[in-house]
Scaffold this active site. Structure first.
Site, PDB file in Angstrom:
ATOM      1  N   TRP A 151      -7.467   3.744  -7.930  1.00  0.00           N
ATOM      2  CA  TRP A 151      -7.927   4.003  -6.555  1.00  0.00           C
ATOM      3  C   TRP A 151      -6.829   4.688  -5.740  1.00  0.00           C
ATOM      4  CZ3 TRP A 151      -5.782   1.895  -2.053  1.00  0.00           C
ATOM      5  CH2 TRP A 151      -4.895   0.847  -2.231  1.00  0.00           C
ATOM      6  N   LYS A 183     -10.001  -3.059   4.176  1.00  0.00           N
ATOM      7  CA  LYS A 183     -10.377  -4.268   4.929  1.00  0.00           C
ATOM      8  C   LYS A 183     -10.819  -3.961   6.352  1.00  0.00           C
ATOM      9  CE  LYS A 183      -7.214  -7.514   2.728  1.00  0.00           C
ATOM     10  NZ  LYS A 183      -5.929  -6.816   2.609  1.00  0.00           N
ATOM     11  N   TYR A 245       5.277  -8.428  -0.785  1.00  0.00           N
ATOM     12  CA  TYR A 245       5.918  -8.797  -2.039  1.00  0.00           C
ATOM     13  C   TYR A 245       5.459 -10.207  -2.369  1.00  0.00           C
ATOM     14  CZ  TYR A 245       9.078  -8.896  -5.920  1.00  0.00           C
ATOM     15  OH  TYR A 245       9.577  -8.930  -7.195  1.00  0.00           O
ATOM     16  N   PRO A 247       3.060  -7.396  -4.234  1.00  0.00           N
ATOM     17  CA  PRO A 247       1.849  -6.668  -3.855  1.00  0.00           C
ATOM     18  C   PRO A 247       0.755  -6.899  -4.901  1.00  0.00           C
ATOM     19  CG  PRO A 247       3.369  -5.185  -4.955  1.00  0.00           C
ATOM     20  CD  PRO A 247       4.037  -6.554  -4.928  1.00  0.00           C
ATOM     21  N   TYR A 249      -0.907  -4.135  -5.878  1.00  0.00           N
ATOM     22  CA  TYR A 249      -0.883  -2.827  -6.545  1.00  0.00           C
ATOM     23  C   TYR A 249       0.545  -2.304  -6.509  1.00  0.00           C
ATOM     24  CZ  TYR A 249      -5.770  -3.572  -5.662  1.00  0.00           C
ATOM     25  OH  TYR A 249      -7.010  -4.143  -5.619  1.00  0.00           O
ATOM     26  N   HIS A 251       2.326   0.394  -6.582  1.00  0.00           N
ATOM     27  CA  HIS A 251       2.669   1.769  -6.174  1.00  0.00           C
ATOM     28  C   HIS A 251       2.967   1.601  -4.688  1.00  0.00           C
ATOM     29  CE1 HIS A 251       2.109   6.281  -6.042  1.00  0.00           C
ATOM     30  NE2 HIS A 251       2.076   5.960  -4.761  1.00  0.00           N
ATOM     31  N   HIS A 253       3.316   1.087  -0.958  1.00  0.00           N
ATOM     32  CA  HIS A 253       2.465   1.342   0.204  1.00  0.00           C
ATOM     33  C   HIS A 253       2.884   0.400   1.330  1.00  0.00           C
ATOM     34  CE1 HIS A 253       0.515  -1.597  -2.428  1.00  0.00           C
ATOM     35  NE2 HIS A 253       0.198  -2.221  -1.296  1.00  0.00           N
ATOM     36  N   VAL A 254       2.636   0.845   2.564  1.00  0.00           N
ATOM     37  CA  VAL A 254       3.053   0.081   3.743  1.00  0.00           C
ATOM     38  C   VAL A 254       1.812  -0.259   4.567  1.00  0.00           C
ATOM     39  CG1 VAL A 254       4.400   0.204   5.884  1.00  0.00           C
ATOM     40  CG2 VAL A 254       5.322   1.206   3.779  1.00  0.00           C
TER      41      VAL A 254
HETATM   42  O1  G7M Z   1      -1.168  -6.582  -1.539  1.00  0.00           O
HETATM   43  P1  G7M Z   1      -1.006  -5.118  -1.489  1.00  0.00           P
HETATM   44  O2  G7M Z   1       0.202  -4.713  -0.703  1.00  0.00           O
HETATM   45  O3  G7M Z   1      -1.016  -4.489  -2.887  1.00  0.00           O
HETATM   46  O4  G7M Z   1      -2.260  -4.577  -0.673  1.00  0.00           O
HETATM   47  C1  G7M Z   1      -3.051  -3.481  -1.025  1.00  0.00           C
HETATM   48  C2  G7M Z   1      -3.931  -3.094   0.143  1.00  0.00           C
HETATM   49  O5  G7M Z   1      -4.762  -2.001  -0.282  1.00  0.00           O
HETATM   50  C3  G7M Z   1      -4.881  -4.195   0.600  1.00  0.00           C
HETATM   51  O6  G7M Z   1      -4.699  -4.407   1.996  1.00  0.00           O
HETATM   52  C4  G7M Z   1      -6.269  -3.683   0.236  1.00  0.00           C
HETATM   53  O7  G7M Z   1      -7.259  -4.061   1.172  1.00  0.00           O
HETATM   54  C5  G7M Z   1      -6.077  -2.180   0.210  1.00  0.00           C
HETATM   55  N1  G7M Z   1      -7.009  -1.517  -0.717  1.00  0.00           N
HETATM   56  C6  G7M Z   1      -7.331  -1.946  -1.964  1.00  0.00           C
HETATM   57  N2  G7M Z   1      -8.186  -1.047  -2.521  1.00  0.00           N
HETATM   58  C7  G7M Z   1      -8.748  -1.186  -3.856  1.00  0.00           C
HETATM   59  C8  G7M Z   1      -8.420  -0.051  -1.623  1.00  0.00           C
HETATM   60  C9  G7M Z   1      -9.220   1.136  -1.656  1.00  0.00           C
HETATM   61  O8  G7M Z   1      -9.903   1.479  -2.626  1.00  0.00           O
HETATM   62  N3  G7M Z   1      -9.161   1.903  -0.525  1.00  0.00           N
HETATM   63  C10 G7M Z   1      -8.417   1.565   0.570  1.00  0.00           C
HETATM   64  N4  G7M Z   1      -8.455   2.373   1.616  1.00  0.00           N
HETATM   65  N5  G7M Z   1      -7.664   0.440   0.624  1.00  0.00           N
HETATM   66  C11 G7M Z   1      -7.666  -0.356  -0.466  1.00  0.00           C
END
Ligand code: G7M
Length: 314
Positions: A151, A183, A245, A247, A249, A251, A253-254
């Protein structure tokens, strides 16, 4: 990484179940198990199946906040059923007109075992991860098993959500895409939730951040806050800007959330303020390589199993 493999067939099925005809789609859904009920944030996570489908699905149902613009129309169109009356006090169950959305639904289809575990009610344990535990337990575990980043790549390659992009900086080293987090309902700015996904590949998490990342981190902080002020008229004094931390995913991201919004994962065990991260690295370039980082794990997490096998919780 094992991840959540995707193929053409599953993509086609996903299209079919998310074609915008919500009511018809959910009619074909049958509940296998309620994974989680949270009355405080008004969320329910459900594991289920669509009629005729082989794969599992996870549905997240969330009540939406009231909108000040439409509250009057909603009130005048509502039916009230009295549930209590005592002196000047009374309570009612209110049924709002059908034109007012009752809840937001997020669907994960096809859902893997990891998704079902992620959204299930589970016991929670605290880990204090030293530098050594990171290299011996956490790192090998996340290389072996973590959620697919498909994604994320779809967003970076403009294959999905491109119409939602709020800001893009194409620099391969310091650039990122800022867009609404899944979200956010994209309506209520008091619950604003954006995510900045970095262009650069290979920065997995907070643990990998060092001096070389400072220009990237500062760019996200400065440009992100500037753009949010311009587009949403929200000053940085109203923003919570942080990195998770662990996360979900790996990769980098902030997260950018409105301070009024009690975003899941903004607690001390998960959220690291971007401004503090920058300051810590400025003071000591190896800060996150050496720091003991504390976080929680849930009993179905693969990482929990790895720590448990080593007797960490004994
Ligand atoms: O916990 P972590 O830092 O990995 O958070 C990942 C964030 O990515 C979460 O706040 C999810 O709601 C958001 N997110 C996850 N997915 C699968 C998607 C997506 O497909 N699109 C978008 N825009 N946000 C996502």
């Amino acid at each position: 990484m094992s991840g959540e493999g995707e193929n053409d067939a599953s993509q086609t099925k996903r299209m079919k179940y998310s074609d915008g005809e919500g009511s018809r789609v959910l009619k074909d859904f049958s509940v296998t198990k309620i994974l989680k009920e949270d009355s405080k944030v008004k969320l329910m996570a459900i594991h289920g199946k669509f009629e005729g489908a082989n794969d599992d699905a996870v549905l997240l149902l969330e009540k939406l906040p009231f909108a000040s613009k439409t509250v009057n129309a909603m009130l005048t169109g509502s039916n009230l059923h009295e549930t209590l009356k005592n002196d000047i006090y009374s309570t009612y169950e209110a049924v709002s007109p059908p034109s007012f959305p009752g809840y937001k639904t997020t669907m994960i289809y096809p859902a893997t075992e990891k998704h079902i575990a992620k959204y299930s009610e589970q016991d929670v344990f605290v880990v204090h991860e030293t530098k050594e535990l990171y290299s011996m337990v956490t790192k090998p575990s996340l290389e072996q098993s973590s959620f697919s980043l498909q994604w994320v790549y779809n967003i970076l390659e403009k294959k999905t959500e491109s119409e939602r992009i709020i800001h893009e900086d194409v620099d391969p080293e310091t650039g990122f895409i800022l867009l609404p987090d899944m979200k956010w309902d994209r309506k209520d700015v008091n619950s604003l939730y954006l995510v900045a996904i970095v262009n650069k590949h290979g920065v997995k998490s907070l643990r990998d951040l060092n001096k070389q990342c400072l220009p990237l981190l500062k760019n996200i902080l400065n440009t992100g806050t500037k753009v949010i002020k311009e587009k949403f008229n929200i000053p940085d004094s109203k923003l919570r800007i942080y990195i998770h931390y662990q996360p979900s995913y790996y990769h980098l991201h902030v997260h950018f959330t409105h301070v009024k919004f009690d975003a899941p994962g903004s607690d001390v065990f998960r959220a690291h303020l971007l401004s503090s991260v920058i300051e810590n690295i400025e003071n000591n370039g190896d800060f996150y390589e050496n720091k003991t980082l504390s976080f929680t794990l849930r009993e179905n997490d693969n990482l929990f199993k790895k720590y448990n096998e080593r007797g960490y919780f004994d």
